[in-house]
Design a protein around this motif. Structure first.
Motif, PDB file in Angstrom:
ATOM      1  N   ILE A   8       0.841  -1.190   0.000  1.00  0.00           N
ATOM      2  CA  ILE A   8       0.000   0.000   0.000  1.00  0.00           C
ATOM      3  C   ILE A   8       0.878   1.242   0.000  1.00  0.00           C
ATOM      4  O   ILE A   8       1.954   1.257   0.608  1.00  0.00           O
ATOM      5  N   LYS A   9       0.429   2.258  -0.722  1.00  0.00           N
ATOM      6  CA  LYS A   9       1.088   3.562  -0.716  1.00  0.00           C
ATOM      7  C   LYS A   9       0.033   4.600  -0.377  1.00  0.00           C
ATOM      8  O   LYS A   9      -0.992   4.696  -1.048  1.00  0.00           O
ATOM      9  N   PHE A  10       0.300   5.333   0.686  1.00  0.00           N
ATOM     10  CA  PHE A  10      -0.597   6.389   1.123  1.00  0.00           C
ATOM     11  C   PHE A  10      -0.119   7.734   0.592  1.00  0.00           C
ATOM     12  O   PHE A  10       1.059   7.923   0.296  1.00  0.00           O
ATOM     13  N   ASP A  11      -1.038   8.676   0.529  1.00  0.00           N
ATOM     14  CA  ASP A  11      -0.705  10.063   0.232  1.00  0.00           C
ATOM     15  C   ASP A  11      -0.489  10.749   1.580  1.00  0.00           C
ATOM     16  O   ASP A  11      -1.436  11.194   2.216  1.00  0.00           O
ATOM     17  N   PHE A  12       0.766  10.794   2.017  1.00  0.00           N
ATOM     18  CA  PHE A  12       1.077  11.367   3.319  1.00  0.00           C
ATOM     19  C   PHE A  12       1.286  12.878   3.269  1.00  0.00           C
ATOM     20  O   PHE A  12       1.835  13.459   4.195  1.00  0.00           O
ATOM     21  N   THR A  13       0.848  13.526   2.188  1.00  0.00           N
ATOM     22  CA  THR A  13       0.931  14.985   2.143  1.00  0.00           C
ATOM     23  C   THR A  13      -0.242  15.563   2.914  1.00  0.00           C
ATOM     24  O   THR A  13      -1.303  14.945   3.028  1.00  0.00           O
ATOM     25  N   ASP A  14      -0.048  16.738   3.430  1.00  0.00           N
ATOM     26  CA  ASP A  14      -1.071  17.379   4.250  1.00  0.00           C
ATOM     27  C   ASP A  14      -1.247  18.813   3.766  1.00  0.00           C
ATOM     28  O   ASP A  14      -0.327  19.624   3.860  1.00  0.00           O
ATOM     29  N   ASP A  15      -2.416  19.112   3.252  1.00  0.00           N
ATOM     30  CA  ASP A  15      -2.685  20.459   2.747  1.00  0.00           C
ATOM     31  C   ASP A  15      -2.768  21.501   3.859  1.00  0.00           C
ATOM     32  O   ASP A  15      -2.491  22.673   3.633  1.00  0.00           O
ATOM     33  N   VAL A  16      -3.114  21.071   5.063  1.00  0.00           N
ATOM     34  CA  VAL A  16      -3.259  22.011   6.168  1.00  0.00           C
ATOM     35  C   VAL A  16      -1.887  22.447   6.690  1.00  0.00           C
ATOM     36  O   VAL A  16      -1.660  23.607   6.972  1.00  0.00           O
ATOM     37  N   PHE A  17      -0.968  21.474   6.828  1.00  0.00           N
ATOM     38  CA  PHE A  17       0.376  21.768   7.325  1.00  0.00           C
ATOM     39  C   PHE A  17       1.415  21.214   6.347  1.00  0.00           C
ATOM     40  O   PHE A  17       2.100  20.240   6.635  1.00  0.00           O
ATOM     41  N   PRO A  18       1.553  21.826   5.178  1.00  0.00           N
ATOM     42  CA  PRO A  18       2.441  21.273   4.148  1.00  0.00           C
ATOM     43  C   PRO A  18       3.921  21.243   4.547  1.00  0.00           C
ATOM     44  O   PRO A  18       4.676  20.445   4.032  1.00  0.00           O
ATOM     45  N   ASP A  19       4.334  22.106   5.476  1.00  0.00           N
ATOM     46  CA  ASP A  19       5.737  22.139   5.883  1.00  0.00           C
ATOM     47  C   ASP A  19       6.051  21.147   6.997  1.00  0.00           C
ATOM     48  O   ASP A  19       7.203  20.970   7.361  1.00  0.00           O
ATOM     49  N   GLU A  20       5.031  20.517   7.554  1.00  0.00           N
ATOM     50  CA  GLU A  20       5.228  19.568   8.643  1.00  0.00           C
ATOM     51  C   GLU A  20       4.935  18.160   8.134  1.00  0.00           C
ATOM     52  O   GLU A  20       3.859  17.608   8.360  1.00  0.00           O
ATOM     53  N   ALA A  21       5.896  17.580   7.462  1.00  0.00           N
ATOM     54  CA  ALA A  21       5.721  16.238   6.912  1.00  0.00           C
ATOM     55  C   ALA A  21       5.642  15.212   8.047  1.00  0.00           C
ATOM     56  O   ALA A  21       6.299  15.360   9.083  1.00  0.00           O
TER      57      ALA A  21
END
Length: 69
Positions: A8-21
């Motif tokens: 499985i590959k998730f989309d671990f990007t976060d639009d709310v906190f893009p700088d906090e991976a």
């Protein structure tokens, strides 16, 4: 039906906190827990919904097998 995720590959990007991976260790833990769980779902689409609801992350790709009883 029961399913086991093999990859499985998730989309671990976060639009709310893009700088906090999300740390890589946490990403690996989520993937491992997902693959080590036997999922109960009605069909393929329901499996994706169950995993997304459980983890809170969208899925980019998934491979799985049906678990025979």
């Amino acid at each position: 039906m029961q399913f086991q995720v093999t990859q499985i590959k998730f989309d671990f990007t976060d639009d709310v906190f893009p700088d906090e991976a999300l740390p890589v260790e946490e990403q690996e833990l989520i993937v491992a827990e997902t693959c080590n769980t036997i999922w109960e779902a009605d069909d393929d689409d329901d499996l994706i919904e169950e995993i997304t609801s459980s983890t809170g992350w969208c899925i980019n790709s998934i491979e799985f097998v049906n678990v025979l009883r």
